[in-house]
Design a protein around this motif. Structure first.
Motif, PDB file in Angstrom:
ATOM      1  N   ALA A   1     -11.302   0.242 -36.160  1.00  0.00           N
ATOM      2  CA  ALA A   1     -11.012   0.953 -34.755  1.00  0.00           C
ATOM      3  C   ALA A   1      -9.789   1.742 -34.945  1.00  0.00           C
TER       4      ALA A   1
ATOM      5  N   LEU B   1     -12.310   7.607 -30.513  1.00  0.00           N
ATOM      6  CA  LEU B   1     -12.556   6.690 -29.759  1.00  0.00           C
ATOM      7  C   LEU B   1     -11.758   6.789 -28.577  1.00  0.00           C
TER       8      LEU B   1
ATOM      9  N   VAL C   1     -12.943   1.025 -24.218  1.00  0.00           N
ATOM     10  CA  VAL C   1     -14.283   2.126 -24.485  1.00  0.00           C
ATOM     11  C   VAL C   1     -15.501   0.920 -24.599  1.00  0.00           C
TER      12      VAL C   1
ATOM     13  N   LYS D   1     -19.155   5.569 -23.896  1.00  0.00           N
ATOM     14  CA  LYS D   1     -19.670   6.356 -24.844  1.00  0.00           C
ATOM     15  C   LYS D   1     -21.277   5.795 -24.896  1.00  0.00           C
TER      16      LYS D   1
ATOM     17  N   ASN E   1     -21.477  10.317 -30.758  1.00  0.00           N
ATOM     18  CA  ASN E   1     -21.395   8.996 -30.228  1.00  0.00           C
ATOM     19  C   ASN E   1     -22.168   7.696 -31.628  1.00  0.00           C
TER      20      ASN E   1
ATOM     21  N   ILE F   1     -14.531  -1.838 -27.278  1.00  0.00           N
ATOM     22  CA  ILE F   1     -13.044  -1.537 -28.020  1.00  0.00           C
ATOM     23  C   ILE F   1     -12.061  -1.798 -26.912  1.00  0.00           C
TER      24      ILE F   1
END
Length: 247
Positions: free
Chosen positions: A71, A78, A97, A129, A206, A222
């Motif tokens: 991440a 992101l 996210v 996303k 994505n 995330i």
């Protein structure tokens, strides 16, 4: 999980790190040691459950560390890709996210809880996303949502997003037309845009990001640099957010 995998953890539960060197043993000593370990396990079978718990905790910690590293390496993609919908508080101190699929039952289950967290907290930046992985209906829904955002902007996108998350039934041209007409959208323009390269580029980006992060299922969240794979109850998300703010 077999005894071969569990045995090191069983030994570790009761043996100092420097007290045992299997490589230094003779074959006879290793055989005798193995017999002693077997006898002990048979007399104390609950130690297997304890050892499995130790292994699972280690594996979870290793996976969490790997997820955090991935991440952190993908921060810009992101949080600042320039095309994903950003809701909640754009200046929030915590960013969440969510990779989601509009056909995913667990995404739909999580939807009201995510909405509650973002609205009640008031200081969370929320990014969506689309990750259509469950078939053609998922792809069509994602194309429709992204096309709506391009044609009509973020506010209308949010209406469509919310409606799709609450939708029950088949997603096809007919159902999306009814949805669009009900919301008063520019139906023809949105359908014309769905096959556009700009929409395809968003979905492909994505997918590429999900592959980079080793995401294979939805929902995946995330929260700052913590990755949560699968449905997460509201109380757990609240606890994670509070913990991040305390750090």
């Amino acid at each position: 999980m077999t005894l071969r995998h569990v045995l090191p953890a069983v030994i570790a539960l009761g043996t100092p790190a420097a007290a045992l060197d299997l490589d230094a043993m003779t074959e006879a000593e290793r055989t005798a040691f193995g017999a002693e370990v077997r006898a002990y396990i048979l007399e104390n079978p609950t130690i297997i459950r304890e050892a499995i718990g130790v292994l699972q905790a280690r594996e979870q910690a290793e996976q969490a560390a790997a997820d955090t590293a991935m991440a952190q390496a993908a921060t810009d993609a992101l949080f600042n890709d320039g095309y994903s919908f950003v809701g909640g508080n754009p200046d929030g101190d915590i960013t969440i996210v969510e990779f989601l699929d509009y056909s995913c039952g667990y995404c739909k289950r999580a939807f009201p809880e995510v909405e509650s967290l973002v609205s009640q907290d008031g200081n969370i930046r929320f990014i969506v996303k689309e990750l259509p992985i469950l078939g053609e209906q998922s792809v069509i829904a994602a194309q429709f949502a992204v096309a709506t955002q391009i044609v009509m902007g973020d506010e209308t996108y949010k209406q469509v997003h919310d409606t799709l998350m609450e939708f029950r039934g088949d997603i096809n041209t007919q159902s999306l037309t009814r949805l669009s007409d009900t919301l008063g959208l520019e139906t023809q323009a949105i359908f014309a845009k769905m096959g556009d390269e700009a929409v395809t580029d968003v979905i492909n980006a994505n997918r590429a990001l999900a592959q980079q992060l080793q995401i294979s299922g939805t929902p995946t969240f995330i929260i700052d640099d913590q990755m949560l794979r699968g449905y997460v109850p509201l109380a757990d998300m609240e606890q994670i957010v509070a913990s991040l703010r305390d750090d």
